[in-house]
Design an enzyme around this catalytic site. Structure first.
Site, PDB file in Angstrom:
ATOM      1  N   LYS A 279       0.841  -1.202   0.000  1.00  0.00           N
ATOM      2  CA  LYS A 279       0.000   0.000   0.000  1.00  0.00           C
ATOM      3  C   LYS A 279       0.876   1.251   0.000  1.00  0.00           C
ATOM      4  O   LYS A 279       2.003   1.221   0.473  1.00  0.00           O
ATOM      5  CB  LYS A 279      -0.869   0.022   1.268  1.00  0.00           C
ATOM      6  CG  LYS A 279      -1.996  -0.984   1.281  1.00  0.00           C
ATOM      7  CD  LYS A 279      -2.843  -0.845   2.544  1.00  0.00           C
ATOM      8  CE  LYS A 279      -3.983  -1.843   2.559  1.00  0.00           C
ATOM      9  NZ  LYS A 279      -5.015  -1.618   1.539  1.00  0.00           N
ATOM     10  N   ARG A 353     -10.596 -11.428   1.461  1.00  0.00           N
ATOM     11  CA  ARG A 353     -11.419 -12.489   0.870  1.00  0.00           C
ATOM     12  C   ARG A 353     -10.686 -13.834   0.878  1.00  0.00           C
ATOM     13  O   ARG A 353     -11.318 -14.882   0.947  1.00  0.00           O
ATOM     14  CB  ARG A 353     -11.841 -12.080  -0.557  1.00  0.00           C
ATOM     15  CG  ARG A 353     -10.684 -11.845  -1.487  1.00  0.00           C
ATOM     16  CD  ARG A 353     -11.060 -11.038  -2.724  1.00  0.00           C
ATOM     17  NE  ARG A 353     -11.150  -9.598  -2.437  1.00  0.00           N
ATOM     18  CZ  ARG A 353     -11.499  -8.684  -3.338  1.00  0.00           C
ATOM     19  NH1 ARG A 353     -11.792  -9.034  -4.575  1.00  0.00           N
ATOM     20  NH2 ARG A 353     -11.546  -7.409  -3.005  1.00  0.00           N
TER      21      ARG A 353
HETATM   22  N1  BES Z   1      -8.321  -3.746   4.187  1.00  0.00           N
HETATM   23  C1  BES Z   1      -8.408  -3.315   2.854  1.00  0.00           C
HETATM   24  C2  BES Z   1      -9.678  -2.502   2.583  1.00  0.00           C
HETATM   25  C3  BES Z   1      -9.690  -1.102   3.100  1.00  0.00           C
HETATM   26  C4  BES Z   1      -8.923  -0.120   2.534  1.00  0.00           C
HETATM   27  C5  BES Z   1     -10.541  -0.768   4.116  1.00  0.00           C
HETATM   28  C6  BES Z   1      -8.983   1.168   2.996  1.00  0.00           C
HETATM   29  C7  BES Z   1     -10.625   0.528   4.584  1.00  0.00           C
HETATM   30  C8  BES Z   1      -9.836   1.500   4.033  1.00  0.00           C
HETATM   31  C9  BES Z   1      -8.425  -4.508   1.920  1.00  0.00           C
HETATM   32  O1  BES Z   1      -7.664  -5.575   2.316  1.00  0.00           O
HETATM   33  C10 BES Z   1      -7.867  -4.036   0.624  1.00  0.00           C
HETATM   34  O2  BES Z   1      -6.719  -3.681   0.594  1.00  0.00           O
HETATM   35  N2  BES Z   1      -8.693  -4.025  -0.402  1.00  0.00           N
HETATM   36  C11 BES Z   1      -8.296  -3.579  -1.685  1.00  0.00           C
HETATM   37  C12 BES Z   1      -8.844  -4.547  -2.698  1.00  0.00           C
HETATM   38  C13 BES Z   1      -8.325  -4.313  -4.088  1.00  0.00           C
HETATM   39  C14 BES Z   1      -6.878  -4.646  -4.168  1.00  0.00           C
HETATM   40  C15 BES Z   1      -9.133  -5.157  -5.028  1.00  0.00           C
HETATM   41  C16 BES Z   1      -8.866  -2.182  -1.911  1.00  0.00           C
HETATM   42  O3  BES Z   1     -10.021  -1.950  -1.526  1.00  0.00           O
HETATM   43  O4  BES Z   1      -8.156  -1.344  -2.424  1.00  0.00           O
HETATM   44 MN    MN Z   2      -5.644  -5.387   1.725  1.00  0.00          MN
END
Ligand code: BES
Ligand code: MN
Ligand code: ZN
Length: 500
Positions: A279, A353
């Site tokens: 990230k 997931r």
């Molecule tokens: N934990 C995150 C989702 C998230 C991000 C929650 C920011 C709250 C604030 C999750 O694991 C994630 O990183 N999801 C990705 C999925 C994508 C790579 C398809 C996302 O939402 O960017």
């Molecule tokens: Mn994630």
């Protein structure tokens, strides 16, 4: 904080502070009227002078009001009382509570369960008062020297002395206290940093609750046991971390032995760095909140145990840390889930997931009446719905309707998104049964579609709490949602006995 309900005599009660309401037309609530009469018009005189308008957010502390034994009276604005909703009722109580703690008042009598609302019964006002007081007086000060003042003891005044009404009011405060405790438990877990709240820590906490509650039995599966069960998808996420994964199973038996349980599954990623698909740095600290689904179901188990609900409930928490290292999953890796379906990991940041799918497959063994998973799953959910409702996806409309209704009733709302097969194509992979991401469009829905491939045999719903699980900015911290929603859903499965 200790909260109870009583019918008090406002003339003779000796409290550091009595709290009463004024509406936006400067009209007094019943309790305020009583104090006005006892004080021979002291309050109505102040209102005529314009010292308080009665809008929500307004408050005024009065000292030595004549005709009563309490030291102070706090007037709080209640706005248009016939337009009271869960949200603004909570704001009224929060405002009263903050005014009290800012004035360093430790004990108070709150007389705000007498608003003539169209949506909230007086006993529901008692319950929501208790919930909001626990919410507002929560401090996360374990790791801080400085402690800010908070209320210690509150009595909620309930004017209706009829025994049926009083019985409801007592139940209401009991529910409010249980939800408050469960919710604050969830907030503590959420707020703890990733270096303390690891999968091992969560497992230890779950085992601790087991000691406090007779009807709760907790089992922890370690990595070897997960390997044996074939949880290749879950284990692919924790490969890049030095801290071991844990699979927590909490079984509450409040119902008959043969009653099929309700199963709650909570995402327990104790820190989500994104893994190799790392990230960006901004606000990455907030990814310690990526176990708020786990915290929500564990908190709900505390509430369920406190209320001794007459049903069986199982909480399942797959817990891992998502980190990048030489052993971590790489984009393009293909893993085999417990269901036997293969997954191409195109983005290691779509890890939630990957752990939930194995937990959902595992849940089949309980032959559940319903399974609800709770997860901070997608940034797309935050974009679509913001910070107010949780996102809801389900493969059974009846279950979705029950969850939506529980959200409305508790004030902890959810909003449904379509789980149509049309979206399934976005998860196609050239190399495996499916990919773990579905492209830029409809990210919350494709995440749900992914999970739907593992829940075909289940009566299942998914709550995406990415927008509601914590607050950002100056008030940064876990909210403890959706403990109220889940509790409401479970109480409603027990018949009418918990309705207020
Ligand atoms: N934990 C995150 C989702 C998230 C991000 C929650 C920011 C709250 C604030 C999750 O694991 C994630 O990183 N999801 C990705 C999925 C994508 C790579 C398809 C996302 O939402 O960017
Ligand atoms: Mn994630
Ligand atoms: Zn995540």
């Amino acid at each position: 904080m200790e909260i109870s309900v009583k019918t008090l005599n406002l003339e003779t009660v000796k409290s550091p502070c009595l709290v009463v309401g004024v509406n936006d037309k400067r009209k007094l609530t019943d309790s305020a009227k009583q104090i006005d009469t006892l004080s021979k018009g002291f309050i109505s005189k102040l209102l005529r002078r314009g010292d308080i308008s009665g809008d929500i957010g307004d408050s005024l502390i009065l000292h030595d009001v004549p005709g009563i034994k309490s030291e102070r009276v706090l007037l709080v604005g209640c706005g248009k009382t016939n337009e009271i909703t869960h949200q603004n009722f909570q704001t009224i109580i929060t405002n009263a509570s903050s005014t009290l703690s800012n004035a360093n008042i430790k004990n108070a009598v709150i007389c705000l369960a007498d608003l003539d609302s169209k949506v909230l019964s007086n006993s529901m006002q008692i319950r929501l008062s208790a919930e909001a007081l626990h919410q507002n007086n929560y401090r996360f000060s374990e790791l801080k020297k400085e402690k800010s003042p908070s209320l210690v003891k509150v009595t909620l005044h309930f004017a209706d002395k009829k025994s049926a009404a009083m019985k409801k009011a007592r139940l209401a405060v009991q529910i409010g206290n249980a939800i408050g405790l469960g919710r604050n438990t969830a907030r503590d877990l959420g707020n703890l940093p990733g270096n303390i709240c690891t999968p091992t820590y969560l497992a230890r906490q779950a085992s601790n609750y087991d000691k406090s509650y007779a009807k709760l039995k907790t089992t922890i599966l370690n990595q070897k046991e997960m390997e044996k069960l074939g949880m290749g998808s879950l284990l692919s996420v924790s490969r890049g971390s030095r801290t071991p994964p844990k699979f927590i199973v909490m079984q509450y038996s409040g119902g008959k032995k043969a009653d099929q349980p309700y199963v709650l599954v909570g995402k327990g990623v104790t820190f989500d760095s994104g893994g190799i698909s790392i990230k960006p740095g901004a606000a990455m600290d907030e990814m310690k909140f990526d176990m708020c689904g786990a915290a929500g179901v564990m908190g709900t188990m505390v509430t369920v145990n406190e209320l001794k609900l007459p049903i069986n409930v199982v909480a399942i928490v797959p817990s891992v840390e998502n980190m990048p290292d030489g052993n971590a999953s790489k984009p393009g890796d293909i893993v085999t889930s417990m269901s036997g379906q293969t997954i191409e990991v195109l983005n290691t940041d779509a890890e939630g997931r990957l752990i939930l799918c194995d937990a959902l497959t595992y849940s089949e063994k309980f032959k559940p009446k319903a399974v609800i998973d709770v997860a901070t799953l997608t940034g797309a959910c935050v974009m679509a719905l913001g910070a107010h409702p949780a996102g809801l996806l389900s493969n059974k409309q009846k279950l979705a309707d029950q969850i939506l209704a529980a959200g409305t009733e508790s004030g902890d709302r959810a909003w449904q998104m379509p789980l149509w097969d049309d979206y399934q194509d976005q998860l196609k992979s050239n190399f495996a049964d499916m990919a773990n991401i579905g492209g830029r469009k409809a990210g919350m829905i494709t995440a749900g579609c992914f999970l739907a491939r593992f829940t075909k045999k289940l009566n299942w719903a998914h709550l995406d709490i990415a927008g509601v699980a914590w607050l950002e900015g100056a008030k940064k911290g876990a909210t403890g949602r959706p403990v109220p929603l889940l509790t409401q859903y479970l109480m409603e499965r027990c018949g009418k006995q918990y309705s207020l």
